[in-house]
Design an enzyme around this catalytic site. Sequence first.
Site, PDB file in Angstrom:
ATOM      1  N   ASN A 168       0.657  -1.022  -0.032  1.00 60.44           N
ATOM      2  CA  ASN A 168      -0.384   0.315  -0.487  1.00 60.44           C
ATOM      3  C   ASN A 168       0.257   1.665  -0.197  1.00 60.44           C
ATOM      4  OD1 ASN A 168       1.058  -0.558   2.803  1.00 60.44           O
ATOM      5  ND2 ASN A 168      -0.797   0.847   3.335  1.00 60.44           N
ATOM      6  N   GLU A 204       3.494  -5.326  12.650  1.00 56.70           N
ATOM      7  CA  GLU A 204       2.556  -4.350  12.267  1.00 56.70           C
ATOM      8  C   GLU A 204       1.512  -4.755  11.511  1.00 56.70           C
ATOM      9  OE1 GLU A 204       0.293  -1.425  10.863  1.00 56.70           O
ATOM     10  OE2 GLU A 204       2.081  -1.439   9.713  1.00 56.70           O
ATOM     11  N   CYS A 217      -3.349   1.817   6.427  1.00 54.77           N
ATOM     12  CA  CYS A 217      -3.841   1.049   7.402  1.00 54.77           C
ATOM     13  C   CYS A 217      -4.452   1.722   8.743  1.00 54.77           C
ATOM     14  CB  CYS A 217      -2.582   0.441   8.316  1.00 54.77           C
ATOM     15  SG  CYS A 217      -1.195   0.860   8.241  1.00 54.77           S
ATOM     16  N   GLU A 225       6.967   0.658  16.216  1.00 55.88           N
ATOM     17  CA  GLU A 225       8.418   0.752  14.687  1.00 55.88           C
ATOM     18  C   GLU A 225       8.479   2.877  15.201  1.00 55.88           C
ATOM     19  OE1 GLU A 225       8.382  -1.494  11.267  1.00 55.88           O
ATOM     20  OE2 GLU A 225       6.938  -0.855  11.691  1.00 55.88           O
TER      21      GLU A 225
END
Length: 485
Positions: free
Chosen positions: A155, A253, A287, A466
């Site tokens: 994405n 993630e 996301c 992260e």
Amino acid sequence: MKIAAPKQILNYIGGEFCDPEKGQFMDNVNPATGEVYSQTPDSDEEDVQLAVDAAQKAFPAWSTATPEFRFKILNRIAELIETNLDDFALAETNDNGKPLWLSKKVDIPRASDNFRFFATGLMHFASESHSMQDKAINYTLRSPIGVVGCISPWNLPLYLFTWKIAPALAAGNCVVAKPSEVTPMTAYLLCEIAQQAGLPAGVLNIVHGGGPRCGSAIVAHPGIKAISFTGSTRAGKDIAATAAPMFKKLSLELGGKNPNIIFADCDWEKMMRTTLQSSFANQGQICLCGSRILVEESIYEKFKSEFVEKVRALHPGDPLEPTSKQGAIVSKLHFDKVLGCIALAREEGGTILLGGKAVEPEGRCANGYFIEPTIIEGLGPDSRTNMEEIFGPVVTLQSFKTEEEALRLANASDYGLAATIWTENVTRAHRVAAMVHSGIIWVNCWLLRDLRTPFGGFKNSGVGREGGWEALRFFTEPKNVCIEL
């Protein structure tokens, strides 16, 4: 030296471009046209083994190089990405289907920022010491792990690929990385940039291929000591099942089903403008997009009416045209999935207020994968449409009467990545932010990112964080040294 998207992508192992060992390639399709425009390697465990061998060979020198040496190379990569902005952006748009203006404005600049941020960060990365008064002094050494695996999604291809690679390299690791086979082109171009920047051979190795053969081989390889993955929750479960018994470090993630909580006392114009963006940016394929819009009952009808009219103006079109507000869905497979989710919403009793159909542009994009921005209402929090990640230009509307009800709706999902809260009441903002089960909370804004902050989610949205020091800590192993005084 200019870079250019090739007709045939190659793996990058040990500082050299090479064919996959078995000579097998996959089609790379431009989603805006539906046409095959390049070939990408269909690599497997043999290619991964070569990449691990090259990384292990390079590790001793890279891991002991001075921070200044690593800084210069990583910062040079950042500069070269900026220099080649137009070429990177065009490659990203042709691969992903997003508007070219978006690739130029967001994706490629962020990739450059990632390298510069962690190149600079490693110069300031420090460890801790603890004094036991007159008994002893303890200090912490942080060493690079060794060879690490980085697997990124389709994405935000270069944006998220570099978000993993840059801190891993900065911390002194050598990397075996796999971009999504759906969007491999900018990862290939990054290899050309790495060569130009003088990154030593074997420090970064990029192996192209699908998840079942190539990605799984990276996860299962005993020589790869940590895995950083961004992608679906389903794939994350499979990775954890393989890597956890091998005691690898894991950063996962995963998905999101993010609530956008709108109270009646919001800044209306700013809220509406930002909600359009947070709902449909990158065709909803982020996301962090707010896919569940929760609106206080007193303003619900006003919001619905205005939101529908404004979304109606977001016409999907050729991503190369500067006037296109929406681009193509990333692949035929995902196009079919999103349309299937819209069909499910109808079956569940949802009302399609706007959109819900495929778009068939004329001309160059006549065979592309386009879907109208879609707004659905009339579904409860337990419906599959409101529980499962769609990852496309689809949002649902729900109303609430009280703050308590808003929180119940927001927290009803199995995901917990991000949330947006719209209110001018600062006390309510703090209170609701503390109670929403999400790792990232935006108040009166969306996607306002400080790269120093921890990034990640609760529940099915993943494991670990992260960004900032969190990323550099993940890619290092701490060692306590205690010296008696």
